[in-house]
Each structure stands twice: as C-alpha cells, then as structure tokens.
Design a protein around this motif. Structure first.
Motif, PDB file in Angstrom:
ATOM      1  N   UNK A  80       0.816  -1.226   0.000  1.00 52.88           N
ATOM      2  CA  UNK A  80       0.000   0.000   0.000  1.00 52.88           C
ATOM      3  C   UNK A  80       0.843   1.268   0.000  1.00 52.88           C
ATOM      4  N   UNK A  81       2.107   1.162  -0.409  1.00 49.24           N
ATOM      5  CA  UNK A  81       2.955   2.341  -0.548  1.00 49.24           C
ATOM      6  C   UNK A  81       3.311   2.553  -2.016  1.00 49.24           C
ATOM      7  N   UNK A  82       3.462   3.809  -2.414  1.00 51.69           N
ATOM      8  CA  UNK A  82       3.861   4.135  -3.785  1.00 51.69           C
ATOM      9  C   UNK A  82       5.375   4.234  -3.859  1.00 51.69           C
ATOM     10  N   UNK A  83       5.953   3.643  -4.885  1.00 55.61           N
ATOM     11  CA  UNK A  83       7.387   3.717  -5.134  1.00 55.61           C
ATOM     12  C   UNK A  83       7.600   4.257  -6.541  1.00 55.61           C
ATOM     13  N   UNK A  84       8.607   5.085  -6.704  1.00 51.75           N
ATOM     14  CA  UNK A  84       8.899   5.634  -8.032  1.00 51.75           C
ATOM     15  C   UNK A  84       9.941   4.768  -8.726  1.00 51.75           C
ATOM     16  N   UNK A  85       9.845   4.700 -10.033  1.00 48.41           N
ATOM     17  CA  UNK A  85      10.807   3.942 -10.825  1.00 48.41           C
ATOM     18  C   UNK A  85      12.031   4.814 -11.083  1.00 48.41           C
ATOM     19  N   UNK A  86      13.226   4.327 -10.754  1.00 47.29           N
ATOM     20  CA  UNK A  86      14.432   5.138 -10.965  1.00 47.29           C
ATOM     21  C   UNK A  86      14.592   5.492 -12.436  1.00 47.29           C
ATOM     22  N   UNK A  87      15.081   6.692 -12.680  1.00 43.09           N
ATOM     23  CA  UNK A  87      15.266   7.136 -14.061  1.00 43.09           C
ATOM     24  C   UNK A  87      16.530   6.520 -14.646  1.00 43.09           C
ATOM     25  N   UNK A  88      16.375   5.817 -15.754  1.00 39.57           N
ATOM     26  CA  UNK A  88      17.501   5.234 -16.471  1.00 39.57           C
ATOM     27  C   UNK A  88      17.125   5.144 -17.936  1.00 39.57           C
ATOM     28  N   UNK A  89      18.080   5.460 -18.793  1.00 41.90           N
ATOM     29  CA  UNK A  89      17.804   5.422 -20.230  1.00 41.90           C
ATOM     30  C   UNK A  89      17.558   4.011 -20.733  1.00 41.90           C
ATOM     31  N   UNK A  90      17.938   2.990 -19.932  1.00 39.27           N
ATOM     32  CA  UNK A  90      17.763   1.607 -20.363  1.00 39.27           C
ATOM     33  C   UNK A  90      16.685   0.883 -19.555  1.00 39.27           C
ATOM     34  N   UNK A  91      15.824   1.641 -18.890  1.00 41.06           N
ATOM     35  CA  UNK A  91      14.695   1.018 -18.202  1.00 41.06           C
ATOM     36  C   UNK A  91      13.834   0.269 -19.214  1.00 41.06           C
ATOM     37  N   UNK A  92      13.370  -0.938 -18.883  1.00 41.56           N
ATOM     38  CA  UNK A  92      12.590  -1.717 -19.853  1.00 41.56           C
ATOM     39  C   UNK A  92      11.370  -0.988 -20.388  1.00 41.56           C
ATOM     40  N   UNK A  93      10.628  -0.281 -19.512  1.00 45.15           N
ATOM     41  CA  UNK A  93       9.405   0.345 -20.012  1.00 45.15           C
ATOM     42  C   UNK A  93       9.700   1.546 -20.898  1.00 45.15           C
ATOM     43  N   UNK A  94      10.893   2.144 -20.774  1.00 43.14           N
ATOM     44  CA  UNK A  94      11.262   3.240 -21.672  1.00 43.14           C
ATOM     45  C   UNK A  94      11.679   2.702 -23.042  1.00 43.14           C
ATOM     46  N   UNK A  95      12.237   1.505 -23.080  1.00 40.92           N
ATOM     47  CA  UNK A  95      12.734   0.938 -24.335  1.00 40.92           C
ATOM     48  C   UNK A  95      11.659   0.104 -25.026  1.00 40.92           C
ATOM     49  N   UNK A  96      11.027  -0.816 -24.292  1.00 34.82           N
ATOM     50  CA  UNK A  96      10.009  -1.679 -24.892  1.00 34.82           C
ATOM     51  C   UNK A  96       8.696  -0.944 -25.121  1.00 34.82           C
ATOM     52  N   UNK A  97       8.446   0.106 -24.321  1.00 34.12           N
ATOM     53  CA  UNK A  97       7.190   0.819 -24.426  1.00 34.12           C
ATOM     54  C   UNK A  97       6.241   0.440 -23.306  1.00 34.12           C
ATOM     55  N   UNK A  98       5.035   1.012 -23.350  1.00 37.68           N
ATOM     56  CA  UNK A  98       4.035   0.798 -22.314  1.00 37.68           C
ATOM     57  C   UNK A  98       2.658   0.646 -22.945  1.00 37.68           C
ATOM     58  N   UNK A  99       1.718  -0.007 -22.249  1.00 34.03           N
ATOM     59  CA  UNK A  99       0.324   0.075 -22.690  1.00 34.03           C
ATOM     60  C   UNK A  99      -0.126   1.530 -22.709  1.00 34.03           C
ATOM     61  N   UNK A 100      -1.081   1.830 -23.549  1.00 31.86           N
ATOM     62  CA  UNK A 100      -1.452   3.225 -23.777  1.00 31.86           C
ATOM     63  C   UNK A 100      -1.902   3.931 -22.498  1.00 31.86           C
ATOM     64  N   UNK A 101      -2.708   3.289 -21.659  1.00 30.08           N
ATOM     65  CA  UNK A 101      -3.220   3.964 -20.473  1.00 30.08           C
ATOM     66  C   UNK A 101      -2.098   4.291 -19.486  1.00 30.08           C
ATOM     67  N   UNK A 102      -1.142   3.382 -19.318  1.00 28.95           N
ATOM     68  CA  UNK A 102      -0.014   3.657 -18.430  1.00 28.95           C
ATOM     69  C   UNK A 102       0.889   4.745 -19.001  1.00 28.95           C
ATOM     70  N   UNK A 103       1.059   4.744 -20.311  1.00 27.87           N
ATOM     71  CA  UNK A 103       1.887   5.763 -20.947  1.00 27.87           C
ATOM     72  C   UNK A 103       1.342   7.159 -20.670  1.00 27.87           C
ATOM     73  N   UNK A 104       0.037   7.326 -20.788  1.00 29.16           N
ATOM     74  CA  UNK A 104      -0.571   8.640 -20.549  1.00 29.16           C
ATOM     75  C   UNK A 104      -0.429   9.032 -19.080  1.00 29.16           C
ATOM     76  N   UNK A 105      -0.649   8.091 -18.167  1.00 27.24           N
ATOM     77  CA  UNK A 105      -0.514   8.401 -16.737  1.00 27.24           C
ATOM     78  C   UNK A 105       0.904   8.855 -16.407  1.00 27.24           C
ATOM     79  N   UNK A 106       1.898   8.150 -16.944  1.00 24.06           N
ATOM     80  CA  UNK A 106       3.289   8.495 -16.651  1.00 24.06           C
ATOM     81  C   UNK A 106       3.677   9.840 -17.247  1.00 24.06           C
ATOM     82  N   UNK A 107       3.026  10.241 -18.332  1.00 29.35           N
ATOM     83  CA  UNK A 107       3.300  11.554 -18.908  1.00 29.35           C
ATOM     84  C   UNK A 107       2.704  12.666 -18.067  1.00 29.35           C
ATOM     85  N   UNK A 108       1.602  12.370 -17.403  1.00 24.55           N
ATOM     86  CA  UNK A 108       0.976  13.397 -16.570  1.00 24.55           C
ATOM     87  C   UNK A 108       1.709  13.534 -15.247  1.00 24.55           C
ATOM     88  N   UNK A 109       2.081  12.396 -14.633  1.00 24.45           N
ATOM     89  CA  UNK A 109       2.796  12.433 -13.358  1.00 24.45           C
ATOM     90  C   UNK A 109       4.194  13.015 -13.548  1.00 24.45           C
TER      91      UNK A 109
END
Length: 427
Positions: A80-109
């Motif tokens: 029940x705690x929120x954790x942030x994903x460390x910023x890295x140019x080789x993070x899997x979700x930055x390279x492979x991509x994200x589902x559309x709904x998560x992509x929009x949420x991460x752009x807003x946050x």
C-alpha cells in the motif's frame, strides 16, 4: 520549446513529429494548419528551468517525494505504498514501451510510479522461486475486471526482474503481433509467415535493455542463416543479436536462435512478459493469398511466444507472465483460453461450440492469478495522496472528496484515477 504556447499547468502543446505542420514552401492557409495542429497535438512537460513565472515557483519546490523502486524493498512492509521507478535510459518500459493507459498516466505524473499491492508481493515471491526453477512451473496469467491493475502488476514484475539481474522480454501491446500492422511474408522453410520488421524491432529493444548480460553468454551451437552463412558456436549472444539488427531479413531467424540459446543457459533467469495476452489465441487480421484469416500459430512471432507460454519450450530458469486485456473488443478472450484458465467465456460455450485443439494445447498448464477488482482503502488512499502531491486535483483534497471518488468508482483503479480524480481536468 521556448517559443511554444504555455498552458496554465506548465505543459506545452507540441505538434507530433512529421505531422500537423505545414511543409516548407507549402501553400496551406493558416486556418487549415491551425486546425491540423489542434487535432494532432500532445501535451509535453516543459523543463523546470523554463518555468520562470511566479505561478510555478511552488511547483518547482514541492516535488513528489517517493522512495525508489528496489528489489530489496519489495516486502510486505511496503504494501500500500507508492514507489517511483528510478530514471535510467535503459529502463525496460522506456525501451520496450508501455500500454497506452499507463503511458498517458506516466506523462501526466512528474515521476513514473505505482502503488505496491498485496498481489504485487505475492507475484514477487513467485518470481523469486522461479529464478531457480524451470519456466514450465511458472506460467502465470493475470486476470480481473477491466481497469483493476493487471498491466501495472505486469510492469512491476518486469521492473523487479530487471533490477534483480534477469534477462527480460516485454511485449506491452500484444495485439500488435496479430493486428496486421507490420509486414509479413511466407517462409517455405518453416511453413510460417515471418514478421521481419517486428522481429527486428524486438531485437533492437532487447539488446538495449540486456546488453551487459548478453555479453556474458555465448552460443552453444552453430546458428545457420538462410544464405548458408553460419554463426559459429562461442559467439556472444550480444553479437548474435547485433547480426539480426544489422540485417533485418535475418531478424526472425536470429530471434528464434537467441530464444533457443536463452532456454539452455543457466547463468541468468529469463522473464517473458506479454500484455494483451489473449490476443495470441485469437484469429489474426493477417490474410493469406486466398484472403483467409491466418491463425496466430502460423505467424512466426506469436507462434514463438505460444510455445514458451504453453511449456512446449521452456527456460531452464525463469517465468512467463501474461496479462489479459478487455479494452479491445476485436480481440476478446477466446473460448480455449477461458476454459484453460477457468474463466467465464465471452461467447457461446456449449458442448457443440467449436474449439481448436491446437489452441487448447497452447493454453494447457497456464495458471491464473486473480488481481483484485477493487483497490483496498489504504491502496486507494496512497493513490489519492500521489495525485494530490503532484497537483493533479483541481479542488481542495479532503476526506469527503476521497470517499466520494472511491465510492463512485467502486474502488476500480482506473476508474478511481480517470473518472474520479482527473475527471475535471482538460487533457
């Protein structure tokens, strides 16, 4: 960016690359160009250094303060705690991509993050066991109501494995494997339809994320290519992948060879994560020369993934994870997969309903993991707190607002955020 129009929340409207603008020397009038820009724009965050107006002073000071996502932290203590994903140019979700709904949420946050749930801890414990065992015994499929958080759970598992020194594959939009959006051609040698562009893109992203690990592994057998060329045994897997990246036509063969080498090695556990998992079992929109729909197991990419999902091929160490999606009605949960997972079918399921024995074999042995349909109150409170601290709420946050939005959404994660907290924002 400096001369782009600035909105009240510090975001700018920017035309998408190559679209919506007037070409040099073009004769489109200003009104038509403005209409196209308005239709084809996206909100992009401005650099903090350009937010010089006093209105943004407090936003620069009050950053969203969260602990970093780290494997050693994923214990019941952070439920029940929120954790942030460390910023890295080789993070899997930055390279492979994200589902559309998560992509929009991460752009807003201001920072990509997610709340650790009880089911997250359970899946992480399963992955810890899978790191020392065959993937045959760890083939999990996440199911639950629309918007309950299946894709987020899959992303959390992916981030955990990558940070724990696993080799990871991630397909965030599995529907793109079967919706006829990439080139394909028939290969008489394998009697399947190859997807060289998709295989090429997969190899590129896979190498970027896993290059340091692949440099430590070497091929155990010669790899024969279509032009009678041979890559000798002892070549590093990184170099093998680079061969497929240099020659797009060889990408499907190289990808299959890489997967075959990964299933035999024991130095690193391997994770294969697939969102929109049900699409692999649906009839594709690809067409054969007679214009009949091509079955997914006749396409090289879906067939390869189905063989690992079904246990016909297995990693010596690792797991296969899938997440079901219900947002695209063209690729609904097929009967064969629903019965294998003991889920309610989405179509007629009587004794006379037609079933594919091949798809039944590919679905055999999959284990369902139920994602709770609703957030618990502590989980919802943490989500509310994250969006409040990130200044996403247009009204003053209070207990009455939280309880109202939680009740309206019935605790559903997506509804709570999009139709509750963000409903009055114009995005």
């Amino acid at each position: 960016m400096a001369d782009l129009p600035q909105t009240a929340n510090g975001w700018t409207k920017s035309s998408q690359s190559g679209r919506g603008g007037v070409a040099a020397g073009g004769e489109e009038d200003g009104e038509q160009a403005a209409t196209k820009r308005k239709r084809l724009t996206a909100f992009l965050p401005m650099p903090a250094g350009q937010l010089t107006h006093p209105l943004f002073e407090s936003e620069r000071r009050d950053q969203l303060q969260l602990q970093n996502f780290h494997p050693e932290m994923i214990t019941p203590a952070v439920a029940s705690q929120a954790l942030k994903y460390p910023h890295s140019e080789k993070d899997p979700f930055r390279i492979f991509g994200l589902p559309r709904n998560l992509l929009v949420e991460f752009r807003i946050l201001s920072k990509p993050c997610s709340v650790m749930r009880g089911v997250t801890i359970d899946v992480i414990n399963r992955l810890d066991a899978a790191s020392q065992a065959s993937s045959t015994d760890h083939r999990l499929v996440f199911s639950g109501a629309t918007g309950c958080g299946k894709s987020t759970l899959l992303l959390q598992a992916l981030q955990y494995c990558n940070a724990s020194d696993w080799i990871v594959f991630y397909f965030p939009r599995g529907i793109n494997l079967v919706n006829s959006t990439t080139q394909y051609s028939y290969d008489s040698r394998t009697r399947t339809y190859l997807q060289p562009v998709f295989a090429y893109q997969t190899l590129q992203r896979f190498l970027t994320v896993n290059e340091s690990r692949l440099e430590q592994l070497k091929t155990q057998a010669d790899v024969e290519l279509e032009r009678r060329d041979t890559i000798p045994a002892g070549t590093t897997l990184a170099e093998l992948v680079r061969t497929g990246v240099r020659e797009q036509g060889q990408a499907p063969t190289i990808l299959a060879a890489v997967m075959d080498e990964l299933r035999k090695q024991t130095a690193f556990p391997v994770l294969l994560a697939i969102d929109d998992f049900q699409a692999l079992y649906c009839k594709t929109t690809y067409r054969d020369p007679q214009f009949a729909a091509i079955q997914p197991y006749h396409l090289s990419m879906p067939r390869l993934l189905l063989e690992y999902a079904s246990g016909q091929r297995k990693f010596a160490r690792g797991a296969v994870l899938g997440a079901l999606s219900t947002t695209n009605v063209s690729f609904k949960l097929p009967l064969e997969l629903a019965e294998a997972l003991d889920l309610p079918p989405t179509s007629h399921a009587g004794p006379y309903a037609k079933r594919s024995p091949i798809l039944q074999d590919y679905a055999q042995g999959l284990e369902r993991v139920n994602v709770p349909d609703a957030l618990s109150v502590p989980e919802a409170m943490e989500v509310f707190d994250v969006w409040t601290k990130d200044r996403a709420l247009p009204s003053v946050p209070n207990d009455e607002l939280f309880l109202a939005k939680y009740s309206e959404s019935n605790g559903n994660a997506r509804e709570f955020v999009w139709k509750g907290l963000l409903s009055s924002l114009s995005l």
